[in-house]
Design an enzyme around this catalytic site. Sequence first.
Site, short mmCIF file in Angstrom:
data_model
loop_
_atom_site.label_atom_id
_atom_site.label_comp_id
_atom_site.label_asym_id
_atom_site.label_seq_id
_atom_site.Cartn_x
_atom_site.Cartn_y
_atom_site.Cartn_z
N TYR A 72 -42.87 -31.91 113.00
CA TYR A 72 -42.20 -30.71 113.52
C TYR A 72 -40.73 -30.67 113.10
O TYR A 72 -40.22 -29.65 112.66
CB TYR A 72 -42.31 -30.67 115.05
CG TYR A 72 -41.85 -29.34 115.62
CD1 TYR A 72 -42.77 -28.34 115.88
CD2 TYR A 72 -40.50 -29.09 115.85
CE1 TYR A 72 -42.36 -27.10 116.37
CE2 TYR A 72 -40.08 -27.86 116.33
CZ TYR A 72 -41.01 -26.87 116.60
OH TYR A 72 -40.60 -25.65 117.08
N PHE A 124 -34.67 -3.42 97.85
CA PHE A 124 -36.12 -3.41 98.05
C PHE A 124 -36.43 -2.80 99.43
O PHE A 124 -35.59 -2.83 100.32
CB PHE A 124 -36.68 -4.84 97.93
CG PHE A 124 -38.17 -4.88 98.10
CD1 PHE A 124 -39.00 -4.31 97.14
CD2 PHE A 124 -38.76 -5.46 99.22
CE1 PHE A 124 -40.38 -4.32 97.31
CE2 PHE A 124 -40.13 -5.47 99.38
CZ PHE A 124 -40.95 -4.90 98.42
N ASP A 125 -37.66 -2.26 99.59
CA ASP A 125 -37.98 -1.53 100.84
C ASP A 125 -37.72 -2.34 102.11
O ASP A 125 -37.20 -1.80 103.09
CB ASP A 125 -39.44 -1.08 101.00
CG ASP A 125 -40.28 -1.11 99.78
OD1 ASP A 125 -39.72 -1.17 98.68
OD2 ASP A 125 -41.51 -1.05 99.93
N ASP A 214 -30.52 -11.01 96.25
CA ASP A 214 -31.93 -10.97 96.61
C ASP A 214 -32.65 -11.52 95.39
O ASP A 214 -32.75 -10.87 94.35
CB ASP A 214 -32.36 -9.54 96.92
CG ASP A 214 -33.85 -9.42 97.17
OD1 ASP A 214 -34.59 -10.39 96.90
OD2 ASP A 214 -34.29 -8.35 97.62
N ALA A 216 -35.77 -12.81 94.56
CA ALA A 216 -37.23 -12.96 94.42
C ALA A 216 -37.64 -13.30 92.98
O ALA A 216 -38.50 -14.14 92.75
CB ALA A 216 -37.93 -11.69 94.90
N LYS A 257 -42.77 -15.02 94.69
CA LYS A 257 -42.63 -14.56 93.31
C LYS A 257 -42.24 -15.75 92.43
O LYS A 257 -43.08 -16.53 92.01
CB LYS A 257 -41.62 -13.43 93.20
CG LYS A 257 -42.12 -12.08 93.73
CD LYS A 257 -41.97 -11.96 95.20
CE LYS A 257 -42.09 -10.55 95.71
NZ LYS A 257 -42.08 -10.52 97.17
N HIS A 449 -46.59 4.23 103.09
CA HIS A 449 -47.53 4.02 101.98
C HIS A 449 -48.62 2.99 102.29
O HIS A 449 -49.71 3.06 101.75
CB HIS A 449 -46.79 3.65 100.70
CG HIS A 449 -46.01 2.37 100.77
ND1 HIS A 449 -44.88 2.23 101.56
CD2 HIS A 449 -46.20 1.17 100.18
CE1 HIS A 449 -44.42 1.01 101.43
NE2 HIS A 449 -45.20 0.34 100.61
N1 F0G Z 1 -36.99 -8.58 97.73
C1 F0G Z 1 -37.65 -8.14 96.64
C2 F0G Z 1 -36.89 -7.79 95.42
C3 F0G Z 1 -39.04 -8.02 96.68
O1 F0G Z 1 -39.68 -7.58 95.60
C4 F0G Z 1 -39.73 -8.39 97.86
C5 F0G Z 1 -41.19 -8.28 97.94
C6 F0G Z 1 -39.00 -8.86 98.96
C7 F0G Z 1 -37.62 -8.93 98.86
C8 F0G Z 1 -39.66 -9.24 100.25
O2 F0G Z 1 -40.27 -10.46 100.11
O3 F0G Z 1 -42.71 -9.96 100.43
O4 F0G Z 1 -41.82 -12.30 100.62
O5 F0G Z 1 -41.31 -10.64 102.37
N2 F0G Z 1 -41.86 -7.65 97.11
C9 F0G Z 1 -43.32 -7.55 97.02
C10 F0G Z 1 -43.69 -6.59 95.93
C11 F0G Z 1 -44.01 -7.30 98.30
O6 F0G Z 1 -44.89 -6.26 95.81
O7 F0G Z 1 -42.83 -6.19 95.15
P1 F0G Z 1 -41.61 -10.86 100.93
#
Ligand code: F0G
Length: 460
Positions: A72, A124-125, A214, A216, A257, A449
């Site tokens: 843990y 990102f969204d 960010d 990823a 990613k 979406h």
């Molecule tokens: N930032 C970027 C640039 C991303 O593309 C994503 C996720 C996230 C943050 C969030 O990360 O999914 O681990 O919580 N992108 C995926 C996509 C879902 O399909 O582009 P997460």
Amino acid sequence: MELPFAESWRIKMVEHIRKSTKEERLQWLRDAHYNVFQLRAEQVYIDLLTDSGTGAMSDRQWAAMMTGDESYAGARSFYRMKDTITRITGFEYVVPTHQGRAAENVVFSHLVHEGDIVPGNSHFDTTKGHIESRKAFAVDCTVDEAKDTALDYPFKGNVDISKLRRVLEADADKVPFIIVTITNNTAGGQPVSMQNLKEVRALADEFGKRVIFDSARFAENAYFIKIRENGYSDKTIKEIVREMFSLADGMTMSAKKDALVNMGGFFATRHADWYEGAKRFVIPFEGYLTYGGMNGRDMEALAVGLDENTEFDNLHSRIHQVEYLAAKLDEYGIPYQRPAGGHALFIDASRILTHVPKEEFPAQTLTVELYLEAGIRGCEIGYILADRDPVTRENRFDGLDLMRLAIPRRTYTDNHMNVVAAALKNVYDRRESITRGVRIVWESELMRHFTVRLAPAGQE
Ligand code: F0G
């Protein structure tokens, strides 16, 4: 004779995938309300919905999982992961989270408050969601070149420095940090140049602000810097990565990613005050400081994945496949966001389905048509994803209307890419006959979406 390119890995385990008939797909699509997120994965032949958590792990990653320490607190696996992150990025403090958006949640809970402004390049969204849900504003300062899909420009992910300066000059006191997404997913997996990262740093310093990356797809970004930017061709990916992160104060990471794992994420920083702030939120939201939502074995796989994916050969194999598909599309004259991005191709639906009115969502229509054609699942990055304007409740038709074909890492072969290209060509060849799109039957208020229910436009 010069030897052709081939992947820097071979295959040790395979997973069966199944083709379906058009009749089956038509029924499945009706059942899914014409929303490909609602399909069962078994109903998909080639799945290009996302490159997130869908890649293949290596034998070394699977082997490392067996050594996971599931304690843990204070697990060995955490320290192995942390040391790898520190070695690769230079950031001393690491906060583990279960995925990227969780890292955003933890850090933004500390840093973002009502009325704040967070400038960046096409947030990102989930990043935008975590800003807007705190009644703060995400201001997009991406270069205008990104809006012209036909334009070949090497760093379409860049921040427009004069746009960023305007935000800082007007409202610096409201800016908790600047966020730069590398690569810029929303603009088409487009990279940000080192020069641009340096300019962002200089501007941030001028206004006394900090910068978060960010990250990823940071390794793919480093690959493009090596290939496309003057002065970097002789540097290793790891050297470029260190230089990139030397220009940031911290990073949020979706390890699904570029760390080559199915689940995982983290926040890392060089600042003790940010670490202390994040600590307050990781425990209630995610878990204790040395696991934060991950298993010990996940952290082992993540550490190995980060190392593997900051090697040139692995990235070269990956980007080569994306470029291979792009070359096929060029051959067939199919328009996409140029040049090919790091993780995906973004097909320009508005230039293909020219008879489908924007009110009937051309990119979503194209996504449906491609699935019907061959069981290939792409994803709409367009007018449905853009949601409605929070004030007027009108659809937002001012951005691009694209279909993303995201390529999982080390998962499909170039033969699969041939099928994808041929299927898309078949749809493209009958584009003149596609005159109606889809209409919304039900939608949620935010991030519609994922769950939207659609029906063919013009039918009851
Ligand atoms: N930032 C970027 C640039 C991303 O593309 C994503 C996720 C996230 C943050 C969030 O990360 O999914 O681990 O919580 N992108 C995926 C996509 C879902 O399909 O582009 P997460």
